[in-house]
Design a protein around this motif. Sequence first.
Motif, mmCIF file in Angstrom:
data_model
loop_
_atom_site.group_PDB
_atom_site.id
_atom_site.type_symbol
_atom_site.label_atom_id
_atom_site.label_comp_id
_atom_site.label_asym_id
_atom_site.label_seq_id
_atom_site.Cartn_x
_atom_site.Cartn_y
_atom_site.Cartn_z
ATOM 1 N N GLY A 406 -4.896 30.321 39.758
ATOM 2 C CA GLY A 406 -4.112 29.929 40.924
ATOM 3 C C GLY A 406 -3.335 28.652 40.651
ATOM 4 O O GLY A 406 -3.646 27.887 39.732
ATOM 5 N N SER A 407 -2.316 28.423 41.470
ATOM 6 C CA SER A 407 -1.461 27.247 41.245
ATOM 7 C C SER A 407 -2.149 25.948 41.636
ATOM 8 O O SER A 407 -1.714 24.876 41.242
ATOM 9 C CB SER A 407 -0.157 27.397 42.037
ATOM 10 O OG SER A 407 -0.422 27.480 43.429
ATOM 11 N N GLU A 408 -3.219 26.043 42.438
ATOM 12 C CA GLU A 408 -3.932 24.836 42.865
ATOM 13 C C GLU A 408 -4.944 24.448 41.781
ATOM 14 O O GLU A 408 -6.084 24.917 41.778
ATOM 15 C CB GLU A 408 -4.648 25.088 44.200
ATOM 16 C CG GLU A 408 -3.710 25.391 45.347
ATOM 17 C CD GLU A 408 -3.042 24.139 45.883
ATOM 18 O OE1 GLU A 408 -3.643 23.058 45.798
ATOM 19 O OE2 GLU A 408 -1.913 24.245 46.384
ATOM 20 N N LYS A 409 -4.536 23.623 40.859
ATOM 21 C CA LYS A 409 -5.412 23.190 39.771
ATOM 22 C C LYS A 409 -6.209 21.974 40.225
ATOM 23 O O LYS A 409 -5.770 20.828 40.086
ATOM 24 C CB LYS A 409 -4.586 22.848 38.529
ATOM 25 C CG LYS A 409 -3.656 23.954 38.074
ATOM 26 C CD LYS A 409 -4.398 25.210 37.641
ATOM 27 C CE LYS A 409 -3.444 26.266 37.128
ATOM 28 N NZ LYS A 409 -4.128 27.525 36.778
ATOM 29 N N LEU A 410 -7.368 22.209 40.777
ATOM 30 C CA LEU A 410 -8.169 21.134 41.347
ATOM 31 C C LEU A 410 -9.567 21.133 40.762
ATOM 32 O O LEU A 410 -10.050 22.159 40.248
ATOM 33 C CB LEU A 410 -8.260 21.309 42.879
ATOM 34 C CG LEU A 410 -6.940 21.370 43.655
ATOM 35 C CD1 LEU A 410 -7.209 21.723 45.101
ATOM 36 C CD2 LEU A 410 -6.193 20.057 43.555
ATOM 37 N N SER A 411 -10.229 20.001 40.880
ATOM 38 C CA SER A 411 -11.624 19.917 40.466
ATOM 39 C C SER A 411 -12.488 20.642 41.488
ATOM 40 O O SER A 411 -12.047 20.966 42.596
ATOM 41 C CB SER A 411 -12.053 18.450 40.371
ATOM 42 O OG SER A 411 -12.015 17.850 41.661
ATOM 43 N N ASP A 412 -13.753 20.882 41.107
ATOM 44 C CA ASP A 412 -14.665 21.566 42.028
ATOM 45 C C ASP A 412 -14.821 20.793 43.324
ATOM 46 O O ASP A 412 -14.846 21.376 44.415
ATOM 47 C CB ASP A 412 -16.038 21.754 41.373
ATOM 48 C CG ASP A 412 -16.003 22.824 40.280
ATOM 49 O OD1 ASP A 412 -15.008 23.580 40.248
ATOM 50 O OD2 ASP A 412 -16.955 22.895 39.481
ATOM 51 N N GLU A 413 -14.922 19.468 43.217
ATOM 52 C CA GLU A 413 -15.070 18.644 44.423
ATOM 53 C C GLU A 413 -13.827 18.735 45.308
ATOM 54 O O GLU A 413 -13.924 18.838 46.530
ATOM 55 C CB GLU A 413 -15.325 17.182 44.046
ATOM 56 C CG GLU A 413 -16.648 16.914 43.337
ATOM 57 C CD GLU A 413 -16.634 17.312 41.875
ATOM 58 O OE1 GLU A 413 -15.536 17.640 41.352
ATOM 59 O OE2 GLU A 413 -17.715 17.320 41.259
#
Length: 780
Positions: A406-413
């Motif tokens: 997905g385009s939302e490259k975020l950490s687990d937190e």
Amino acid sequence: MTMAERKIIELEQGWGSMRKGITKLISLLEGHSDQQFNPEEYMLLYTIVYNMCTQKPPQDYSQQLYDRYKDSFEEYINEMVLPAIRDKHDEFMLRELVRRWDNHKVMVRWLSRFFNYLDRYYIARRSLPGLSDVGLICFRDLVYQEVKHNTKEAVVALIDKEREGEQIDRALLKNVLWIFVEIGMGGMEAYENDFEAALLEDTAAYYRRKASSWIEEDSCPDYMLKAEECLRREKERVGHYLHASSEQKLLEKVQHELLTQYEQQLLEKEHSGCRALLRDDKVDDLSRMYRLFHKIAKGLDPIANIFKKHVTDEGMALVKHAEDASSNKKAEKKDTIASSDQAFVRSIIELHDKYLQYVSECFMHNSIFHKALKEAFEVFCNKGVGGSSSAELLATFCDNLLKKGGSEKLSDEAIEETLEKVVKLLAYISDKDLFAEFYRKRLARRLLFDKSANDDHERSILTKLKQQCGGQFTSKMEGMVTDLTLARENQSAFENYLAENVQSHPGIDLTVTVLTTGFWPSYKSSDLALPAEMVKCVETFKEFYQTKTKHRKLTWIYSLGTCNISGKFEPKSIELIVSTYQAAVLLLFNSADKLSYSEIKTELNLTDEDVARLLHSLSCAKYDILNKDPKTKTVGTNDVFEFNKKFTDRMRRIKVPLPPMDEKKKVIEDVDKDRRFAIDASIVRIMKSRKVLPYQQLVLECVDQLGRMFKVMQQKPKSPFCPRYFSFTLFLWFLSGFMLYYFDDHQPDFKIIKKRIEELIVREYLERDKENPNVFRYLA
């Protein structure tokens, strides 16, 4: 010495001795002498009074002593106290009054000791005012009543001077005002009527003058700073010299003149009012505004209204910007538009974060601002963008957040935090049932095609949704997640079965996911005529499944199937990832070099719509695995197709895409159908219990019932699934199960309910009363 032997003390004789003691006391008070009373003098005076009060009548002079005790005070006040006070003015008069009051209290204390026997016996038996009270009453009637007006004026004048920044003697004011309290002899009437009322009136007038000047000259923040400082000083003033009971009354006067009277004008100042503070993120000034107005009855209502309108305007601006961006990108690639939609949802989340922080930090979690924020977000969160509803946009945002790549490259937190925020936004969406259906569709794809990035995140958002919307809202989704776990176990058992029964192996790697019908979305079903290789796969799995249970029906779903096919082209072999339907088409060319459109349609037993879509994907789209005659960009019923032996690609493994199906229309239709069922069920349930109801009451009861909860039985249509090509790996899904219940807090409008009532009349569940057409009767 007996009473008979004791010498009688005559009134004048005894009073002469008492008079000397009183004169000495007055001399001490006036500073003419510094000789204190010694114990012998005190006992002598006390004994004289005792003897004069215990003599037999007519020599019992108790009443006469009581009267002369009072006369002593009156004489002293008239001769010395009043002249001294009358001779002075303003602050000097106040000082003299305090000194005389202190002296008077000393005189009362000493004379009360000398005449103590009167208090203990004579006064007590006759219920007369006590000696201390007599002394206070004398001062009140002779001194206080005369000087209270001038005293009040002088005190108020000093307070006004202090308000203007001058230094005053606060201790003096405290002592003066304590006279007003003490003179009330246990009550606050004297303080309130003779001083406090005038103070409050003067305070109102003072701040009325100030406010009329400040409101014209100062900006909203500057005005509030002054108002806050005035309130602080008035509260401080109470602590220094006013009675504590004055605090609330005094602050209310200041609040009324500075804030209540000018609230609307203050909040609506063009360049510095509440809207400007919100626009410029002036959090300190907004916090001050809340502190000032939250103590005023309905003082927060105008601020909350401005806050609501400001948030609504900002949200609508985001909607308009997103709508404009969507319109400008109609001709652009689909992923660009999707990215714009994702940015829109992200901007709504950021907007909510910002103003939720305002509510918590500036407005101290006040419920009226939570309500304003909710109502504002409900306005623009239910606006569609680019033809997509807010429910769909939110579901798509979640899908992008949770799927691999997905385009939302975020950490687990960060993902957990964002999921929490998304669920909060869901509270503002009216079509929660529509969100649930869109979300369920996308969840199904993530689970079935192994596109979910993290199982923990999937469970986490379901937990959050369950807390927000209730257990019924997520029951099917939770069932889907559980199904996948069971399906993996089932696949392991199938592989063990094939290992133990080698003769039953279809010769193709086969993965089947067994699902429960009630949990999963409905998928398009067709009577696809499977190639022989695929038929063998299906039969093998059926044999295995019957060893586990004979009570569940398998319904095979081919529309979501995936096949890995090894295509033997002249340049090189290429592994093709295709759908079950595409694989079925390609496998036909193992036994024929050329096939016409009609032959393919007959062999597969598909509709023209499906055949055209499949052949287009294989011959006219990204990859020309089949050659088409004639060579056009569209598929016709007279076209002829043959396997493109010369096809090649730089990759050794390619995915041949199918044109995407428009699921949006079907989701909306399914949800509308659910809603109709729910409304019908609610109306029938109400009428069955009530038998007869007027139209208005029926509608209101229906809205109330649907608003709380409604359960709808949703019917699930048949479903299909998939195989592979030459030598291929086959993934199959099937659904088995029952029905599902649906919970939603969507409240239909009156027009929809009226339409459903008319439909139920046609279907003979209800009838109109013959005498009154606005009354309905239930037909058993």
